[in-house]
Design an enzyme around this catalytic site. Structure first.
Site, short mmCIF file in Angstrom:
data_model
loop_
_atom_site.label_atom_id
_atom_site.label_comp_id
_atom_site.label_asym_id
_atom_site.label_seq_id
_atom_site.Cartn_x
_atom_site.Cartn_y
_atom_site.Cartn_z
N SER A 12 48.39 44.05 32.47
CA SER A 12 46.74 43.30 32.68
C SER A 12 45.94 42.74 32.04
O SER A 12 46.46 42.03 30.05
CB SER A 12 45.41 44.29 33.85
N THR A 13 44.72 43.52 31.37
CA THR A 13 44.24 42.89 30.54
C THR A 13 44.94 43.16 28.86
O THR A 13 44.85 44.92 28.89
CB THR A 13 42.74 43.99 29.90
N HIS A 24 48.10 39.91 35.46
CA HIS A 24 46.99 39.90 36.42
C HIS A 24 46.64 37.79 35.93
O HIS A 24 45.32 38.39 34.28
CB HIS A 24 45.92 40.65 35.78
N MET A 61 43.52 47.49 32.87
CA MET A 61 42.74 48.59 33.41
C MET A 61 42.99 48.34 34.88
O MET A 61 43.54 47.90 35.32
CB MET A 61 41.50 47.38 33.62
N ASP A 107 46.83 49.19 39.27
CA ASP A 107 47.86 48.43 39.82
C ASP A 107 49.15 48.09 39.33
O ASP A 107 49.79 48.79 38.21
CB ASP A 107 47.62 46.95 40.17
#
Length: 363
Positions: free
Chosen positions: A175-176, A201, A294, A297
């Site tokens: 993600s991030t 993401h 973050m 997930d």
């Protein structure tokens, strides 16, 4: 309540500056401490106010947002959330911004600006909070290395020893900070690597540029996954933004399933969806990699992968932009090895090439 997150907004539109300031100031844990209409004004504001986070537009007068970002990350690294227009060029520029060190981005609507930005309020403030926790690193050069990569001049890497089973699958979640972490892993892998499936993401409209950029940098073929296509060695498949991506099986073949499924853990695409399918369809022939991001997930599903016999690598805290998803994967007991980002590809190749791996069994 502790100190509020301080934010400087940089955008050439007075309307956008006003809207963003209102969105930020109504949150109890953050405040807009300045708004600049171009990077030159922003430079002085940042120097004087020392914000925790900057929101940055791309197309502005006097200095392009990307040029400004590059200078900022070389001279005064600060967490930045890009505000990018959802166009083909906007997507390409956003990938460049993430390469230079921006933490994340928000896709700004092209029409209905006021109502559109208001609808994005929760996303904007969530990403500001995440950025405030991010580890940003100084950009070492004026992206000369990135320019060489973009030209396609990537040195060839040796192939794996022997022919690996086409049943092997490598699954990556991020993600991030993940776009650059994925690039770091994929560019270190050879052209004959087992098939790789990836969920990063990302919203609709941006994964096409992400895949194209990686395809120009990597020895393997990198593409967006398409529903129903066969998953082949030497290829990496990225979940299209705004969809769910998972694996199915038809005889000896793995197939991509891409659909309009509901968000899982608030994400679409979701790492949980992909990893669950890998646990069910691939089992002990799988290798999992959890990178920076973050939240949680994919953590539970990565444990399902390990329970089904996969071997899993998790990025360590020091090399993560945000140590959320990796931390949760470790907490769930999903990790076989916790490694710095730069060591993950090498450890994976060593595992793939070892005789022990071909026979590994976990009690």
């Amino acid at each position: 309540m502790g100190r509020k997150i301080s934010v400087v907004v940089v955008d050439d539109s007075a309307l956008v500056r006003s809207l963003l300031a209102q969105i930020i100031n109504r949150e109890p844990d953050m405040q807009c401490i300045g708004a600049a209409n171009d990077p030159l004004q922003a430079r002085e504001m940042i120097r004087n106010l020392n914000p925790d986070v900057i929101t940055l537009d791309v197309e502005m007068p006097r200095m392009d947002g990307i040029d400004f970002l590059g200078r900022l990350m070389r001279l005064r690294p600060t967490p930045v959330v890009m505000i990018s227009t959802l166009t083909e060029r906007g997507a390409e520029v956003t990938m460049r911004a993430l390469e230079l060190g921006a933490v994340d981005f928000v896709a700004k609507p092209r029409i209905g600006l006021a109502s559109g930005i208001e609808q994005l309020a929760a996303q904007i403030t969530d990403k500001i909070r995440i950025a405030a926790q991010a580890r940003v690193r100084r950009l070492q050069t004026p992206a000369a290395g990135a320019e060489a990569q973009a030209s396609g001049s990537v040195p060839a890497r040796p192939g794996l020893i022997g022919r690996l089973s086409t049943e092997k699958i490598i699954a990556i979640g991020a993600s991030t900070g993940g776009t650059e972490a994925i690039r770091e892993v994929l560019t270190a892998l050879p052209a004959d690597c087992p098939a790789i499936v990836i969920t990063q993401h990302m919203p609709p409209g941006f994964t096409t540029s992400f895949a194209a950029r990686l395809n120009g940098l990597c020895q393997m073929t990198v593409k967006e996954a398409q529903d129903g296509e066969r998953i082949l060695p030497g290829h990496a498949y990225i979940a299209p933004g705004g969809t769910q991506f998972r694996l199915s099986r038809s005889g000896a073949n793995y197939l991509a399933v891409v659909d309009d499924g509901a968000p899982v853990n608030r994400h679409k695409p979701s790492v949980e969806v992909l990893f669950k399918s890998v646990a069910a369809q691939v089992g002990r022939n799988a290798y999992g990699i959890m990178l920076t991001g973050m939240g949680d997930d994919g953590a539970a599903a990565m444990r399902e992968m390990r329970d089904a016999g996969s071997y899993n690598f998790v990025q360590d805290e020091a090399s993560c932009v945000v140590f959320g998803m990796p931390r949760e994967a470790i907490a769930h007991g999903a990790a076989d090895e916790v490694l710095p980002l730069k060591e993950i590809a090498g450890a994976l190749l060593a595992r793939l090439g070892s005789a022990a791996d071909r026979q590994h069994n976990r009690i």
